[in-house]
Design an enzyme around this catalytic site. Structure first.
Site, mmCIF file in Angstrom:
data_model
loop_
_atom_site.group_PDB
_atom_site.id
_atom_site.type_symbol
_atom_site.label_atom_id
_atom_site.label_comp_id
_atom_site.label_asym_id
_atom_site.label_seq_id
_atom_site.Cartn_x
_atom_site.Cartn_y
_atom_site.Cartn_z
ATOM 1 C CG ASN A 4 13.078 16.438 25.049
ATOM 2 O OD1 ASN A 4 12.758 17.691 25.311
ATOM 3 N ND2 ASN A 4 13.922 16.249 24.181
ATOM 4 C CD1 TRP A 5 6.735 17.180 27.762
ATOM 5 C CD2 TRP A 5 5.850 19.037 28.113
ATOM 6 N NE1 TRP A 5 6.032 16.766 28.492
ATOM 7 C CE2 TRP A 5 5.306 17.958 28.971
ATOM 8 C CE3 TRP A 5 5.632 20.519 28.641
ATOM 9 C CZ2 TRP A 5 4.393 18.213 29.987
ATOM 10 C CZ3 TRP A 5 4.665 20.623 29.688
ATOM 11 C CH2 TRP A 5 3.867 19.610 30.453
ATOM 12 C CE LYS A 6 12.392 15.998 20.987
ATOM 13 N NZ LYS A 6 12.787 15.361 19.709
ATOM 14 C CG HIS A 29 18.084 16.530 22.621
ATOM 15 N ND1 HIS A 29 17.817 16.789 21.400
ATOM 16 C CD2 HIS A 29 17.176 15.527 22.994
ATOM 17 C CE1 HIS A 29 17.038 16.015 21.002
ATOM 18 N NE2 HIS A 29 16.437 15.157 21.885
ATOM 19 C CD GLU A 85 15.388 17.726 18.602
ATOM 20 O OE1 GLU A 85 14.972 18.228 19.388
ATOM 21 O OE2 GLU A 85 14.827 16.822 18.163
ATOM 22 C CD GLU A 115 17.250 11.007 22.675
ATOM 23 O OE1 GLU A 115 15.925 10.781 23.163
ATOM 24 O OE2 GLU A 115 17.694 12.176 22.302
ATOM 25 N N GLY A 148 11.915 11.734 16.156
ATOM 26 C CA GLY A 148 10.994 12.241 15.380
ATOM 27 C C GLY A 148 10.728 11.760 13.921
ATOM 28 C CB SER A 160 10.385 6.975 16.808
ATOM 29 O OG SER A 160 10.706 7.949 15.834
ATOM 30 N N GLY A 188 10.005 11.931 23.120
ATOM 31 C CA GLY A 188 9.709 13.252 22.618
ATOM 32 C C GLY A 188 8.327 13.379 22.118
ATOM 33 N N GLY A 189 8.068 13.166 20.871
ATOM 34 C CA GLY A 189 6.672 13.593 20.467
ATOM 35 C C GLY A 189 5.669 12.877 21.271
HETATM 36 P P1 PGA Z 1 11.031 11.446 19.757
HETATM 37 O O1 PGA Z 1 12.212 12.199 20.458
HETATM 38 O O2 PGA Z 1 10.578 10.328 20.604
HETATM 39 O O3 PGA Z 1 9.903 12.332 19.076
HETATM 40 O O4 PGA Z 1 11.618 10.633 18.429
HETATM 41 C C1 PGA Z 1 13.052 11.945 21.144
HETATM 42 C C2 PGA Z 1 14.079 12.897 21.773
HETATM 43 O O5 PGA Z 1 14.385 13.712 20.769
HETATM 44 O O6 PGA Z 1 14.385 12.970 22.938
#
Ligand code: PGA
Length: 260
Positions: free
Chosen positions: A11-13, A99, A101, A169, A175, A215, A236-237
């Site tokens: 997930n590149w956000k 998600h 976010e 999640e 993050g 994470s 994500g990251g």
């Molecule tokens: P993260 O994000 O790996 O940076 O914690 C995961 C996500 O939001 O899908």
């Protein structure tokens, strides 16, 4: 029960900043993946404006493309929204939905329900995110996850369960570097399975993948798979660094071999 082959989604956000950088990241991942045949299913979810460029780079479909969100209507006067037919037309075969976010920006279970219905109807895979904001000592986080999950499951007809992926999640782990313990992941996986079985019966477990996100890094991926027994990750990251993302995929691949 036969286990699922792993699924790893990046997930590149809202990254990277330009289409040129997106192209480079995509090509770096593809190169690091190499030509080996893998059991692990790999997908990346870039920002929507980059999808069509990346689709042109991926004729082999070794890396599937996913959207990060949709608006459930097909077309119309909805400024700023992106519909499923649009995402499909630029190569997305899966969409992340609900998600945290997006939920933090006002998305409700009712919105997510409509989004999932639209995704399923369009023969696309829905990667539905559920997860608590915090872990209390009374176990209320189970109720939070159950409520989100039940709302999502209502949108999926039994015959279409193969199009559903549940991503657990925990919001506090996204993050932050604070990853859930593999034991906690395992307990939550069992709980999610219980809710799915309650609604659809045991055979449903053969159809629905349950992945973990929050994470995930190359150094914790193996234990989350081996102890947490999840069917993969939403990353994500670490998905923004080709080397780290592919190292996570390699762990999934090693895990897949233990399942055979
Ligand atoms: P993260 O994000 O790996 O940076 O914690 C995961 C996500 O939001 O899908």
């Amino acid at each position: 029960m036969k286990a699922h082959t792993p699924l790893v989604i990046g997930n590149w956000k809202m990254n990277p900043a330009t289409v040129g950088e997106a192209r480079k990241l995509f090509l770096d991942i593809r190169k690091a993946l190499g030509r080996k045949n893998r059991q692990t299913v790999v997908a990346v979810a870039p920002p929507a404006p980059f999808l069509s460029e990346l689709e042109r780079l991926s004729p082999s479909q070794r890396m599937a493309l996913a959207g990060q969100d949709i608006f459930f209507e097909q077309t119309g006067a909805y400024t700023g929204e992106i519909s499923l037919p649009m995402l499909k037309s630029v190569g997305a075969t899966a969409v992340i939905v609900g998600h945290s976010e997006r939920r933090a920006r006002g998305e409700t279970d009712a919105d997510i329900y409509k989004d999932i219905q639209a995704i399923i109807k369009a023969q696309v895979t829905a990667i539905v995110c559920v997860g608590e904001r915090e872990r209390d000592t009374q176990g209320n986080y189970y109720t939070v996850v159950e409520t989100q999950l039940r709302a999502a499951l209502k949108a999926v007809p039994k015959a279409k369960l193969g199009q559903l992926v549940v991503a657990y999640e925990p919001v506090w782990a996204i993050g932050t570097g604070k990853v859930a313990t593999p034991e906690d992941v395992y307990e939550m996986k069992l709980f999610i399975q219980k809710v799915i079985v309650g609604q659809f019966g045991r055979p449903a477990l053969k159809k629905v993948r349950i992945v973990y996100g929050g994470s995930v890094k190359p150094d914790n991926a193996a234990s989350i798979l081996n102890v947490g027994r999840v069917d993969g990750f939403l990353v994500g990251g670490a998905s923004l660094k080709a080397k780290d993302f592919v190292a996570i995929i390699d762990h999934a691949e090693t895990y897949a071999k233990t399942l055979a």
